[in-house]
Scaffold this motif. Structure first.
Motif, short mmCIF file in Angstrom:
data_model
loop_
_atom_site.label_atom_id
_atom_site.label_comp_id
_atom_site.label_asym_id
_atom_site.label_seq_id
_atom_site.Cartn_x
_atom_site.Cartn_y
_atom_site.Cartn_z
N LEU A 147 0.72 -1.19 0.12
CA LEU A 147 0.17 0.03 -0.02
C LEU A 147 0.74 1.14 -0.11
O LEU A 147 0.59 2.24 -0.73
N LYS A 148 1.86 1.12 0.76
CA LYS A 148 2.80 2.43 0.82
C LYS A 148 3.36 2.60 -0.33
O LYS A 148 3.56 3.76 -0.86
N ASP A 149 3.73 1.44 -1.28
CA ASP A 149 4.32 1.83 -2.49
C ASP A 149 3.53 2.32 -3.48
O ASP A 149 3.97 3.04 -4.43
N LEU A 150 2.03 2.35 -3.22
CA LEU A 150 1.01 3.01 -4.12
C LEU A 150 1.28 4.51 -4.00
O LEU A 150 0.60 5.22 -4.53
N GLY A 151 1.58 4.88 -2.59
CA GLY A 151 1.94 6.20 -2.39
C GLY A 151 0.88 6.94 -1.46
O GLY A 151 0.59 8.08 -1.14
N VAL A 152 -0.08 6.03 -0.79
CA VAL A 152 -0.91 6.30 0.04
C VAL A 152 -0.57 6.42 1.55
O VAL A 152 0.77 6.21 1.61
N LEU A 153 -1.11 7.28 2.14
CA LEU A 153 -0.85 7.63 3.61
C LEU A 153 -1.40 6.37 4.52
O LEU A 153 -2.55 6.05 4.29
N LEU A 154 -0.66 6.04 5.54
CA LEU A 154 -0.96 5.02 6.46
C LEU A 154 -0.99 5.48 7.86
O LEU A 154 -0.20 6.23 8.26
N SER A 155 -2.34 5.22 8.46
CA SER A 155 -2.30 5.76 9.99
C SER A 155 -2.85 4.46 10.62
O SER A 155 -3.47 3.63 10.19
N LEU A 156 -2.26 4.89 11.86
CA LEU A 156 -2.60 3.59 12.97
C LEU A 156 -3.84 4.20 13.79
O LEU A 156 -3.41 5.08 14.78
N ASP A 157 -5.13 3.66 13.81
CA ASP A 157 -6.18 4.40 14.58
C ASP A 157 -6.48 3.80 15.76
O ASP A 157 -5.70 2.70 16.22
N ASP A 158 -6.77 4.33 16.72
CA ASP A 158 -7.13 3.92 18.06
C ASP A 158 -5.82 3.55 18.78
O ASP A 158 -5.99 2.65 19.50
N PHE A 159 -4.81 4.13 18.58
CA PHE A 159 -3.57 3.86 19.20
C PHE A 159 -3.44 3.81 20.40
O PHE A 159 -3.84 4.59 21.21
N GLY A 160 -3.17 2.69 21.04
CA GLY A 160 -2.55 2.37 22.49
C GLY A 160 -3.70 1.59 23.04
O GLY A 160 -3.69 1.38 24.14
N LYS A 161 -4.96 1.27 22.29
CA LYS A 161 -6.12 0.51 22.86
C LYS A 161 -5.78 -0.91 23.01
O LYS A 161 -5.93 -1.46 23.58
N GLY A 162 -5.19 -1.31 21.68
CA GLY A 162 -4.72 -2.76 21.56
C GLY A 162 -3.46 -2.85 22.52
O GLY A 162 -2.92 -1.77 22.97
#
Ligand code: C2E
Ligand code: MG
Ligand code: MG
Ligand code: MG
Length: 283
Positions: free
Chosen positions: A169-184
Protein backbone atom coordinates in the motif's frame (compact mmCIF):
# COMPACT_ATOMS: atom_id res chain seq x y z
CA UNK A 1 -45.12 -29.73 38.50
CA UNK A 2 -43.14 -30.78 35.43
CA UNK A 3 -45.54 -28.84 33.28
CA UNK A 4 -45.02 -25.79 35.43
CA UNK A 5 -41.26 -26.12 35.12
CA UNK A 6 -41.60 -26.46 31.38
CA UNK A 7 -43.58 -23.30 31.24
CA UNK A 8 -40.97 -21.49 33.27
CA UNK A 9 -38.39 -22.30 30.65
CA UNK A 10 -40.06 -19.80 28.39
CA UNK A 11 -38.88 -17.08 30.71
CA UNK A 12 -35.40 -17.55 29.33
CA UNK A 13 -36.57 -15.86 26.16
CA UNK A 14 -37.31 -12.48 27.59
CA UNK A 15 -38.95 -10.03 25.20
CA UNK A 16 -35.82 -7.87 25.32
CA UNK A 17 -33.58 -10.63 24.09
CA UNK A 18 -36.05 -11.43 21.35
CA UNK A 19 -36.15 -7.87 20.21
CA UNK A 20 -32.39 -7.68 20.23
CA UNK A 21 -31.81 -10.79 18.15
CA UNK A 22 -34.63 -9.84 15.80
CA UNK A 23 -32.99 -6.48 15.26
CA UNK A 24 -29.70 -8.21 14.57
CA UNK A 25 -31.36 -10.55 12.07
CA UNK A 26 -33.14 -7.66 10.40
CA UNK A 27 -29.90 -5.69 10.17
CA UNK A 28 -28.03 -8.65 8.76
CA UNK A 29 -30.69 -9.21 6.13
CA UNK A 30 -30.79 -5.51 5.31
CA UNK A 31 -27.03 -5.26 5.08
CA UNK A 32 -26.92 -7.49 2.02
CA UNK A 33 -29.25 -5.21 0.10
CA UNK A 34 -28.07 -1.90 1.52
CA UNK A 35 -25.22 -1.37 -0.92
CA UNK A 36 -27.31 -2.05 -3.99
CA UNK A 37 -30.07 0.19 -2.66
CA UNK A 38 -27.77 3.10 -1.89
CA UNK A 39 -28.55 3.24 1.79
CA UNK A 40 -25.01 4.08 2.90
CA UNK A 41 -23.67 7.61 3.07
CA UNK A 42 -20.36 9.03 4.18
CA UNK A 43 -20.03 11.80 6.68
CA UNK A 44 -16.76 13.67 7.10
CA UNK A 45 -15.01 15.04 10.18
CA UNK A 46 -12.22 17.64 9.97
CA UNK A 47 -8.75 17.18 11.42
CA UNK A 48 -7.46 20.51 12.62
CA UNK A 49 -4.02 21.98 13.20
CA UNK A 50 -4.57 23.29 16.72
CA UNK A 51 -2.19 26.22 16.54
CA UNK A 52 -3.75 27.75 13.44
CA UNK A 53 -7.20 26.22 13.00
CA UNK A 54 -6.26 25.13 9.49
CA UNK A 55 -7.98 21.94 8.35
CA UNK A 56 -5.28 19.46 7.40
CA UNK A 57 -7.40 16.39 6.72
CA UNK A 58 -10.82 14.81 6.93
CA UNK A 59 -11.98 11.38 8.03
CA UNK A 60 -14.78 9.61 6.17
CA UNK A 61 -17.21 7.81 8.49
CA UNK A 62 -19.93 5.55 7.14
CA UNK A 63 -23.61 5.98 8.02
CA UNK A 64 -26.48 3.63 7.23
CA UNK A 65 -29.90 5.07 6.63
CA UNK A 66 -32.02 1.98 7.18
CA UNK A 67 -35.43 2.29 5.42
CA UNK A 68 -37.34 1.04 8.49
CA UNK A 69 -35.03 1.48 11.48
CA UNK A 70 -33.56 4.89 10.65
CA UNK A 71 -29.92 5.84 11.15
CA UNK A 72 -27.81 2.90 12.36
CA UNK A 73 -24.40 3.79 13.86
CA UNK A 74 -21.34 1.99 12.44
CA UNK A 75 -20.59 0.53 15.87
CA UNK A 76 -23.67 -1.62 15.36
CA UNK A 77 -23.35 -2.75 11.74
CA UNK A 78 -19.58 -2.82 11.08
CA UNK A 79 -19.13 -5.84 13.38
CA UNK A 80 -21.99 -7.57 11.52
CA UNK A 81 -20.42 -6.72 8.18
CA UNK A 82 -17.13 -8.12 9.44
CA UNK A 83 -18.78 -11.35 10.65
CA UNK A 84 -20.52 -11.91 7.33
CA UNK A 85 -17.61 -10.82 5.15
CA UNK A 86 -19.73 -8.06 3.59
CA UNK A 87 -17.17 -5.58 4.92
CA UNK A 88 -14.96 -6.26 1.90
CA UNK A 89 -17.57 -5.00 -0.57
CA UNK A 90 -18.71 -2.23 1.74
CA UNK A 91 -15.14 -1.13 2.35
CA UNK A 92 -14.53 -0.95 -1.36
CA UNK A 93 -17.58 1.29 -1.73
CA UNK A 94 -16.24 3.55 1.03
CA UNK A 95 -12.81 3.78 -0.62
CA UNK A 96 -14.31 4.61 -3.99
CA UNK A 97 -16.86 7.10 -2.71
CA UNK A 98 -14.40 8.99 -0.50
CA UNK A 99 -11.78 9.10 -3.27
CA UNK A 100 -14.27 10.27 -5.90
CA UNK A 101 -15.61 12.92 -3.56
CA UNK A 102 -12.16 14.18 -2.61
CA UNK A 103 -11.12 14.45 -6.26
CA UNK A 104 -14.34 16.29 -7.07
CA UNK A 105 -13.64 18.86 -4.34
CA UNK A 106 -10.13 19.38 -5.65
CA UNK A 107 -11.46 19.91 -9.15
CA UNK A 108 -13.81 22.54 -7.74
CA UNK A 109 -10.81 24.42 -6.38
CA UNK A 110 -11.25 23.57 -2.73
CA UNK A 111 -7.89 23.49 -0.87
CA UNK A 112 -6.74 19.86 -1.12
CA UNK A 113 -6.48 17.68 1.98
CA UNK A 114 -6.13 13.92 2.40
CA UNK A 115 -9.28 11.93 3.09
CA UNK A 116 -8.86 9.18 5.68
CA UNK A 117 -10.79 5.95 5.23
CA UNK A 118 -11.15 3.27 7.90
CA UNK A 119 -10.02 -0.12 6.67
CA UNK A 120 -11.05 -3.23 8.54
CA UNK A 121 -8.57 -6.02 9.24
CA UNK A 122 -10.79 -8.28 7.10
CA UNK A 123 -10.03 -6.07 4.11
CA UNK A 124 -6.30 -6.29 4.79
CA UNK A 125 -6.63 -10.08 4.82
CA UNK A 126 -8.54 -10.06 1.54
CA UNK A 127 -6.45 -10.65 -1.57
CA UNK A 128 -8.15 -7.91 -3.55
CA UNK A 129 -7.25 -4.84 -1.50
CA UNK A 130 -4.09 -3.72 -3.30
CA UNK A 131 -5.73 -4.14 -6.69
CA UNK A 132 -8.85 -2.28 -5.54
CA UNK A 133 -6.96 0.69 -4.11
CA UNK A 134 -4.80 0.93 -7.21
CA UNK A 135 -7.80 0.76 -9.50
CA UNK A 136 -9.78 3.31 -7.49
CA UNK A 137 -6.87 5.77 -7.59
CA UNK A 138 -6.52 5.30 -11.33
CA UNK A 139 -10.23 5.57 -12.07
CA UNK A 140 -10.90 8.58 -9.85
CA UNK A 141 -7.66 10.36 -10.71
CA UNK A 142 -7.04 11.14 -7.03
CA UNK A 143 -3.36 11.51 -6.23
CA UNK A 144 -2.35 8.80 -3.75
CA UNK A 145 -1.03 11.29 -1.21
CA UNK A 146 -4.60 12.52 -0.77
CA UNK A 147 -5.83 9.10 0.34
CA UNK A 148 -5.09 7.86 3.84
CA UNK A 149 -5.91 4.39 5.12
CA UNK A 150 -6.67 4.00 8.82
CA UNK A 151 -5.95 0.59 10.22
CA UNK A 152 -5.99 -0.65 13.79
CA UNK A 153 -3.59 -2.62 15.91
CA UNK A 154 -5.70 -5.73 15.23
CA UNK A 155 -3.59 -6.22 12.09
CA UNK A 156 -0.91 -7.49 14.48
CA UNK A 157 -2.84 -10.76 14.68
CA UNK A 158 -1.11 -11.63 11.44
CA UNK A 159 1.94 -9.44 11.44
CA UNK A 160 3.83 -11.14 8.59
CA UNK A 161 1.01 -10.78 6.11
CA UNK A 162 0.07 -7.31 7.32
CA UNK A 163 3.65 -6.11 6.85
CA UNK A 164 3.65 -7.29 3.24
CA UNK A 165 0.28 -5.67 2.50
CA UNK A 166 1.12 -2.38 4.22
CA UNK A 167 4.39 -2.14 2.31
CA UNK A 168 2.51 -2.69 -0.94
CA UNK A 169 0.00 0.00 0.00
CA UNK A 170 2.83 2.34 0.93
CA UNK A 171 4.41 1.68 -2.48
CA UNK A 172 1.20 2.96 -4.09
CA UNK A 173 1.89 6.27 -2.35
CA UNK A 174 -1.06 6.43 0.03
CA UNK A 175 -0.75 7.54 3.65
CA UNK A 176 -1.10 4.98 6.42
CA UNK A 177 -2.33 5.69 9.91
CA UNK A 178 -2.75 3.60 13.02
CA UNK A 179 -6.19 4.32 14.50
CA UNK A 180 -7.19 3.96 18.17
CA UNK A 181 -3.51 3.81 19.02
CA UNK A 182 -2.72 2.43 22.46
CA UNK A 183 -6.03 0.63 22.81
CA UNK A 184 -4.70 -2.70 21.62
CA UNK A 185 -1.87 -4.01 23.69
CA UNK A 186 0.44 -5.26 21.02
CA UNK A 187 4.19 -4.95 21.34
CA UNK A 188 5.61 -1.57 20.44
CA UNK A 189 8.53 -3.00 18.53
CA UNK A 190 6.39 -3.58 15.43
CA UNK A 191 6.00 0.17 15.06
CA UNK A 192 9.57 0.51 13.89
CA UNK A 193 9.08 -1.98 11.10
CA UNK A 194 5.77 -0.90 9.63
CA UNK A 195 5.51 1.92 7.05
CA UNK A 196 3.14 3.98 9.22
CA UNK A 197 2.92 7.78 8.73
CA UNK A 198 0.40 8.77 11.38
CA UNK A 199 -0.73 7.55 14.78
CA UNK A 200 -4.10 8.53 16.19
CA UNK A 201 -4.17 8.58 19.97
CA UNK A 202 -7.19 6.64 21.17
CA UNK A 203 -10.02 8.71 22.62
CA UNK A 204 -9.73 7.05 26.04
CA UNK A 205 -6.32 8.71 26.58
CA UNK A 206 -7.77 12.05 25.49
CA UNK A 207 -10.66 11.67 27.94
CA UNK A 208 -8.01 11.05 30.59
CA UNK A 209 -6.69 14.60 30.11
CA UNK A 210 -9.72 15.72 32.13
CA UNK A 211 -9.01 13.32 35.03
CA UNK A 212 -7.60 14.49 38.34
CA UNK A 213 -5.02 11.79 38.86
CA UNK A 214 -1.96 12.26 36.63
CA UNK A 215 -4.03 13.68 33.78
CA UNK A 216 -2.96 12.95 30.21
CA UNK A 217 0.11 10.98 31.23
CA UNK A 218 -0.37 8.30 28.57
CA UNK A 219 -1.25 10.84 25.88
CA UNK A 220 1.98 12.67 26.72
CA UNK A 221 4.00 9.48 26.40
CA UNK A 222 2.43 8.68 23.02
CA UNK A 223 3.05 12.22 21.72
CA UNK A 224 6.72 11.98 22.78
CA UNK A 225 7.18 8.60 21.24
CA UNK A 226 5.46 9.73 18.05
CA UNK A 227 7.81 12.69 17.74
CA UNK A 228 10.88 10.57 18.36
CA UNK A 229 9.77 8.17 15.66
CA UNK A 230 8.75 10.88 13.18
CA UNK A 231 5.07 10.08 13.11
CA UNK A 232 2.41 12.68 12.68
CA UNK A 233 0.31 12.44 15.84
CA UNK A 234 -3.43 13.10 15.81
CA UNK A 235 -5.50 13.28 19.00
CA UNK A 236 -9.02 11.95 18.51
CA UNK A 237 -12.11 12.70 20.56
CA UNK A 238 -11.30 16.31 21.45
CA UNK A 239 -14.40 17.72 23.12
CA UNK A 240 -13.17 20.40 25.52
CA UNK A 241 -11.06 23.52 25.39
CA UNK A 242 -8.94 22.09 28.20
CA UNK A 243 -7.92 19.26 25.88
CA UNK A 244 -6.98 21.69 23.11
CA UNK A 245 -4.77 23.54 25.60
CA UNK A 246 -3.15 20.26 26.55
CA UNK A 247 -2.35 19.56 22.88
CA UNK A 248 -0.80 23.03 22.50
CA UNK A 249 1.27 22.64 25.67
CA UNK A 250 2.45 19.18 24.72
CA UNK A 251 3.22 19.87 21.05
CA UNK A 252 0.57 17.61 19.60
CA UNK A 253 -0.18 19.45 16.39
CA UNK A 254 -3.42 17.92 15.18
CA UNK A 255 -6.78 17.31 16.83
CA UNK A 256 -10.07 15.80 15.76
CA UNK A 257 -13.32 15.80 17.72
CA UNK A 258 -16.70 17.34 18.48
CA UNK A 259 -14.96 20.44 19.85
CA UNK A 260 -14.07 21.34 16.26
CA UNK A 261 -16.92 19.66 14.43
CA UNK A 262 -19.02 16.50 14.48
CA UNK A 263 -18.86 14.34 11.36
CA UNK A 264 -21.08 16.12 8.82
CA UNK A 265 -22.51 15.34 5.35
CA UNK A 266 -20.42 16.02 2.24
CA UNK A 267 -22.03 19.35 1.28
CA UNK A 268 -21.47 20.74 4.75
CA UNK A 269 -17.81 19.68 4.96
CA UNK A 270 -17.17 21.19 1.54
CA UNK A 271 -18.27 24.58 2.93
CA UNK A 272 -15.93 24.12 5.88
CA UNK A 273 -13.08 23.04 3.58
CA UNK A 274 -13.69 26.01 1.32
CA UNK A 275 -13.11 28.33 4.26
CA UNK A 276 -10.05 26.25 5.10
CA UNK A 277 -10.20 27.22 8.76
CA UNK A 278 -12.13 25.76 11.60
CA UNK A 279 -13.35 28.32 14.09
CA UNK A 280 -11.94 27.74 17.55
CA UNK A 281 -12.83 29.34 20.79
CA UNK A 282 -9.69 29.35 22.86
CA UNK A 283 -9.60 32.09 25.47
P1 C2E B 1 -12.99 5.63 14.53
O1 C2E B 1 -12.41 5.36 13.21
O2 C2E B 1 -12.07 5.65 15.68
O3 C2E B 1 -13.77 7.00 14.37
C1 C2E B 1 -13.96 7.92 15.42
C2 C2E B 1 -15.33 7.80 16.03
O4 C2E B 1 -15.44 8.70 17.12
C3 C2E B 1 -16.47 8.16 15.09
O5 C2E B 1 -17.62 7.42 15.49
C4 C2E B 1 -16.68 9.63 15.39
O6 C2E B 1 -17.96 10.10 15.04
C5 C2E B 1 -16.48 9.62 16.87
N1 C2E B 1 -16.03 10.91 17.39
C6 C2E B 1 -15.30 11.87 16.79
N2 C2E B 1 -15.06 12.90 17.60
C7 C2E B 1 -15.66 12.59 18.78
C8 C2E B 1 -15.80 13.29 20.03
O7 C2E B 1 -15.29 14.39 20.24
N3 C2E B 1 -16.49 12.64 21.00
C9 C2E B 1 -17.06 11.42 20.81
N4 C2E B 1 -17.74 10.87 21.83
N5 C2E B 1 -16.96 10.75 19.66
C10 C2E B 1 -16.27 11.34 18.65
P2 C2E B 1 -18.52 6.67 14.43
O8 C2E B 1 -18.68 7.48 13.20
O9 C2E B 1 -19.74 6.21 15.15
O10 C2E B 1 -17.63 5.42 14.04
C11 C2E B 1 -17.30 4.45 14.99
C12 C2E B 1 -16.28 3.49 14.45
O11 C2E B 1 -16.83 2.72 13.38
C13 C2E B 1 -15.04 4.17 13.86
O12 C2E B 1 -14.14 4.55 14.89
C14 C2E B 1 -14.51 3.06 12.97
O13 C2E B 1 -13.78 2.13 13.73
C15 C2E B 1 -15.79 2.41 12.50
N6 C2E B 1 -16.10 2.92 11.15
C16 C2E B 1 -16.73 4.06 10.78
N7 C2E B 1 -16.80 4.17 9.44
C17 C2E B 1 -16.18 3.08 8.94
C18 C2E B 1 -15.91 2.59 7.62
O14 C2E B 1 -16.22 3.21 6.59
N8 C2E B 1 -15.26 1.39 7.52
C19 C2E B 1 -14.87 0.69 8.62
N9 C2E B 1 -14.23 -0.50 8.45
N10 C2E B 1 -15.10 1.11 9.87
C20 C2E B 1 -15.74 2.29 10.03
MG1 MG C 1 -10.84 6.11 12.22
MG1 MG D 1 -11.47 2.70 14.61
MG1 MG E 1 -10.36 5.98 16.38
Amino acid sequence: LAKEKGKNNYQFYTPDLDKLSMRKMELEKGLRKALAQNEFVLHYQPQVEVETGIIVGIEALIRWEHPKLGMIPPGEFIPLAEETGLIVQMGKWVLRTASEQNKKWQDEGIPPVPVAVNVSVRQIQDDGLIHDVKQILEQTGLEPRYLELEITESIMQNIERSTVILNQLKDLGVLLSLDDFGKGYSSLSYLKHLPIDIIKIDKSFIDDILELYSPGSIAKAIIDMGQNMNFTVIAEGIEKEEQVKFLLENSCKIGQGYYFSKPVPADKISDILQRRFQEMFIH
